[in-house]
Design a protein around this motif. Structure first.
Motif: not given
Length: 375
Positions: A23-45
């Motif tokens: 459950x923990x691993x799935x939550x981590x992977x899904x979290x990264x899918x829905x909120x992928x890491x950003x390395x530049x300024x976000x384009x949407x609020x």
């Protein structure tokens, strides 16, 4: 005498641990899918709910630090078979708690980055090493459960190597996060010189992999003095009224903005409005960025000659408990001399090329200028 329970080579079942880990691993992977890491300024609020969760990041990160740090000591006790038999179950529980805390802290941190103002080498390393370290700890959790289920000492040794490596990566990532919050000299400022030089060189080496090369500063040519046109001598005018008492500022080629105003911003403002972090998209670490302003101030951030219309100056002099006041309540505030210098600089035209030697500064601010220039 019978051997300790764990010393047996019989396979053991860890069904509950496997389910919780999955459950923990799935939550981590899904979290990264829905909120992928950003390395530049976000384009949407980002939505308010995302930012609400994200701002728990500074609180959540203490859970994995404490749990996984404690686990380091526990694993030293578990090196022997007797120690593993006695403390192995507690170590597994501590590892799971630390892993869950790391997952929550990473996902909250990624949500917080949607707020904007998080860019640069320190942020890139902080985020990347946090994700990588958390992934490594999750894999280590899987290996530990396998090792305990099979009673394999070899797998346990492999687990410990992976765990300590992953925890080290997370620790380095946390260091670069500290740089973002407290400045790049926070950890090394008071370190002994040999340690300080080694830490600084390693840090620069790591940052070199992720930072874009900075363009070289081009010195502006000195203004050409106007040609003197000879005219017919005229009678001398009456002596002018003496101006208010002023004194020349520091001598040499030092510039008012670069060597007087910018150090004030660097000391009191640029942890939130510098190269690594730009709250409200505002940067005060160069003249160009200062004049450009942020999302709320725009070209009104500094209005030459008009401190009453300059957003940065107005935020500095506003009531300390006001929402718009900067620096925020609880942070080190500007002194009255520093505020007066910023006001004076704006009144003089907010120049980037004015030399300190050619400027006249009110006598009551001369000591503050000397302190800043020499400091």
């Amino acid at each position: 005498m019978s051997s300790p329970a764990y010393a047996s080579d019989e396979p053991k079942s860890f069904t509950t641990a496997w389910i919780a880990t999955l459950v923990l691993i799935v939550a981590f992977v899904l979290g990264l899918v829905f909120f992928p890491p950003l390395y530049e300024a976000p384009t949407a609020e980002a939505s308010s709910s995302v930012l609400f969760i994200g701002r728990f990041h500074p609180i959540l990160l203490h859970l994995p630090v404490g749990a996984l740090g404690l686990l380091c000591l526990m694993e030293l006790l578990c090196v022997t078979r007797r120690g593993e038999a006695q403390y192995g179950a507690a170590a597994l529980l501590t590892l799971f708690v630390g892993s869950a805390g790391a997952v929550l802290a990473v996902l909250a941190g990624i949500m917080l980055s949607r707020e904007g103002g998080y860019v640069g080498g320190n942020f890139t390393l902080h985020q990347s090493m946090g994700i990588l370290g958390t992934a490594g700890v999750l894999v280590a959790l899987v290996v530990r459960i396998l090792a305990m289920g099979r009673g394999s000492n070899e797998l346990l040794q492999a687990y410990r190597a992976l765990y300590f490596l992953s925890f080290g990566v997370m620790g380095l990532g946390a260091h670069f996060g500290g740089n973002m919050s407290h400045g790049s000299k926070f950890l090394t400022e008071h370190a002994p010189e040999p340690i300080k030089s080694q830490m600084t060189s390693v840090e620069k080496w790591m940052l070199a992999f992720v930072e874009k090369p900075k363009p070289e500063k081009v010195e502006e040519p000195a203004p050409v003095p106007p040609k003197v046109v000879e005219t017919t001598p005229t009678p001398p005018p009456p002596a002018p009224t003496p101006p208010p008492t002023t004194v020349p500022a520091a001598s040499g080629d030092k510039l008012v903005f670069q060597h007087v105003i910018l150090p004030i911003f660097e000391a009191k403002c640029n942890k939130c409005h510098g190269e690594e972090k730009q709250k409200g998209e505002l940067r005060l670490d160069t003249f160009e960025w200062t004049m450009k302003g942020g999302e709320n101030s725009g070209d009104k951030n500094i209005v030459p000659g008009k401190p009453a219309e300059s957003a940065t100056y107005q935020s500095i002099i506003s009531a300390e408990d006001a929402d718009e006041h900067m620096p925020p309540e609880g942070k080190e505030q500007l002194t009255k001399e520093e505020i007066a210098l910023i006001k004076w600089w704006i009144e003089q035209g907010a120049s980037n090329t004015q030399k300190a030697a050619a400027a006249t500064i009110p006598a009551d601010l001369k000591a503050a200028v000397d302190t800043i220039v020499k400091g």
